[in-house]
Design an enzyme around this catalytic site. Structure first.
Site, short mmCIF file in Angstrom:
data_model
loop_
_atom_site.label_atom_id
_atom_site.label_comp_id
_atom_site.label_asym_id
_atom_site.label_seq_id
_atom_site.Cartn_x
_atom_site.Cartn_y
_atom_site.Cartn_z
N HIS A 158 0.83 -1.22 0.00
CA HIS A 158 0.00 0.00 0.00
C HIS A 158 0.86 1.27 0.00
O HIS A 158 0.41 2.32 0.45
CB HIS A 158 -0.95 0.05 1.21
N TYR A 182 -8.42 -13.02 -46.30
CA TYR A 182 -7.76 -11.71 -46.28
C TYR A 182 -8.75 -10.59 -46.55
O TYR A 182 -9.59 -10.68 -47.43
CB TYR A 182 -6.65 -11.68 -47.35
N LYS A 219 0.61 -3.48 -39.66
CA LYS A 219 2.06 -3.27 -39.59
C LYS A 219 2.50 -2.09 -38.74
O LYS A 219 3.44 -2.20 -37.94
CB LYS A 219 2.62 -3.12 -41.01
N SER A 275 15.53 22.07 -14.96
CA SER A 275 14.35 22.86 -15.26
C SER A 275 14.81 24.20 -15.80
O SER A 275 15.86 24.73 -15.40
CB SER A 275 13.53 23.06 -13.99
N GLN A 299 -3.91 -4.78 -43.73
CA GLN A 299 -2.75 -3.93 -44.02
C GLN A 299 -2.45 -3.00 -42.83
O GLN A 299 -1.34 -2.50 -42.69
CB GLN A 299 -3.02 -3.11 -45.28
N1 ARG Z 1 -0.16 -4.33 -48.91
C1 ARG Z 1 -0.96 -5.48 -48.58
C2 ARG Z 1 -0.94 -5.70 -47.06
O1 ARG Z 1 -0.08 -5.14 -46.43
C3 ARG Z 1 -0.45 -6.69 -49.27
C4 ARG Z 1 -1.50 -7.71 -49.54
C5 ARG Z 1 -2.41 -7.24 -50.57
N2 ARG Z 1 -3.31 -8.26 -50.97
C6 ARG Z 1 -4.40 -7.98 -51.63
N3 ARG Z 1 -5.20 -8.94 -51.93
N4 ARG Z 1 -4.71 -6.75 -51.98
O2 ARG Z 1 -1.76 -6.38 -46.51
#
Ligand code: ARG
Length: 442
Positions: free
Chosen positions: A140, A301, A309, A261, A306
């Site tokens: 605590h 997909y 990433k 500071s 996309q």
């Molecule tokens: N630039 C796309 C990604 O990062 C690659 C895959 C694209 N595939 C598609 N069917 N358009 O996911």
């Protein structure tokens, strides 16, 4: 359309993985007779030239070519002509991007493991140097029982050790290669998926083509591992902020890790620790972002994927930065052993030791011992002295059975030294734990 659709602004980071994937694919296509040896050689040589151009910084990334896969393939066509068009036989960008990204994340897992290990090394070195530095242990954020600075740091060695376990588990789970799943249903060509998997360092190909192009669990595993590790870093960062404050003065960070500071000349602010704590928010956000992106997607997909990433790339940079800073701060800090000891002596931190002594030596039930100790703490408080400065007469006035022997447990060193149970805080245990942790983790 181009502005919303293109990913080359960030997926250029996958160039090396994309080229490796294409080389493995072309080599396999030649081995099974889908490509002639000459075409395959032209492709492999061309891909090496593309890799060189990217390494030299002469490669021109084009937004109108959308992503890294099309950029590399288009440049290959400029360099070698017609054979470049044969490379995409028996694959799709869907299995291509899954493969590239998975390879990249596997590299990120390995880097994360190395960074966590470096932090463990810094913690272990400090824990060894200060295995016997008594300090207050808190619950605590109230003073609870004395512990040692080494023991406190070893708690974090355990946390980062579990983080590394999660990294290893993530690596083990991501050991299957999606390449050859093609768009989603597999390929009519006699491809050898075992061969490409092996060439790219995977243990085996993925078992289901639809899962292969839909799966981003490897990225979630990575972000989840980072999120938990970031929470650990953040807790440690918070302790540094507290410990370096004027109210605590437990630890000194060298000037190199603090800032002044612009208006208050006396300030030495622990900005790096605060930022390590603060950046945790982004890491937790990245995991949340990808979870939400994936949660409603039907197989297989969708372009939503996309969006997988950037959170991962940003998190990797954040973790590398934060872990490097934390490792540097831990390595360079100096605990103020006197201040730690003084603080450990305040607040009746050996009250539990007194209660335990009453149980052990006078055979009091623990609840009774707890009550007697509470009365003695109040008595000491009213006199403004620590427990070990109450006279024997004063002690006896509350519990007549108490004798001189009690003083052996009232000091903080006695308290810390007595906690020699496995995993406990006694300096001897801590020294053993440092040795054991080195052999478990390093
Ligand atoms: N630039 C796309 C990604 O990062 C690659 C895959 C694209 N595939 C598609 N069917 N358009 O996911």
């Amino acid at each position: 359309m181009q502005r919303i659709n293109a990913s080359i602004g960030f997926d250029r980071k996958l160039a090396a993985e994309d080229i490796a994937g294409s080389k493995a694919h072309a080599t396999m296509l030649a081995a099974v007779g889908i490509l002639t040896r000459e075409d395959a050689d032209a492709i492999l040589g061309g891909l090496d030239r593309v890799a060189d151009e990217i390494a030299q910084g002469t490669f021109v990334f084009k937004t109108e070519l959308e992503d890294i896969h099309m950029n590399v393939e288009a440049r290959l066509a400029e360099l070698i002509g017609e054979p470049a068009g044969r490379l995409h036989t028996a694959r799709s960008r869907n299995d291509q991007v899954a493969t590239d990204f998975k390879l990249w994340v596997r590299g990120a897992f390995v880097r994360l493991d190395g960074d966590l290990k470096a932090l463990q090394v810094a913690l272990l070195d400090q824990a060894e140097a200060h295995a016997d530095a008594v300090m207050p242990g808190f619950t605590h954020l109230q003073l609870a029982q004395p512990v040692t600075f080494g023991h406190h740091l070893l708690a974090y060695v355990e946390m980062f050790g579990r983080d590394r376990d999660r990294v290893l588990a993530g690596l083990a789970r991501s050991d299957e290669c999606p390449l050859g799943a093609a768009a989603l249903a597999g390929s009519p060509f006699p491809i050898d998926r075992q061969a490409t998997a092996k060439a790219l360092g995977f243990a085996r190909p993925t078992a289901n083509s639809m899962d292969s192009v839909s799966d981003r669990d490897f990225a979630l595993d990575y972000l989840a591992s980072c999120a938990i590790a970031a929470v650990h870093v953040s807790r440690l960062a918070e302790e540094l902020v507290l410990w370096t404050s004027d109210q605590f003065r437990f630890v000194k960070l060298p000037d190199a890790w603090t800032t002044g500071s612009s208006i208050m000349p006396q300030k030495r602010n622990p900005d790096a620790a605060e930022l390590a704590r603060g950046k945790t928010g982004r890491v937790l956000g990245a995991l949340q972002a990808l979870l939400v992106t994936l949660k409603g997607l039907p197989l297989t997909y969708s372009k939503d994927m996309q969006e997988d990433k950037e959170p991962v790339f940003e998190t990797e940079e954040t973790m590398a930065l934060v872990l490097a800073a934390m490792t540097g701060m831990i390595r360079d800090l100096t605990p103020d052993r006197d201040a730690l000891r003084t603080a450990a002596g305040k607040g009746y931190a050996t009250a539990t030791d007194l209660a335990d002594w009453l149980v052990r030596e006078l055979n009091l039930p623990f609840r009774k011992a707890h009550h007697v100790t509470g009365t003695l703490v109040k008595l000491a408080e009213s006199k403004g002295v620590p427990l070990d400065q109450l006279t024997l007469g004063e002690l006896k006035s509350v519990e007549s059975g108490i004798n001189q022997g009690v003083y052996s447990v009232l000091s903080i060193d006695a308290s810390v030294g007595s906690r020699a149970s496995y995993g406990g805080t006694s300096p001897e245990r801590v020294r053993q734990a440092v040795i054991a942790a080195r052999s478990r983790f390093l």
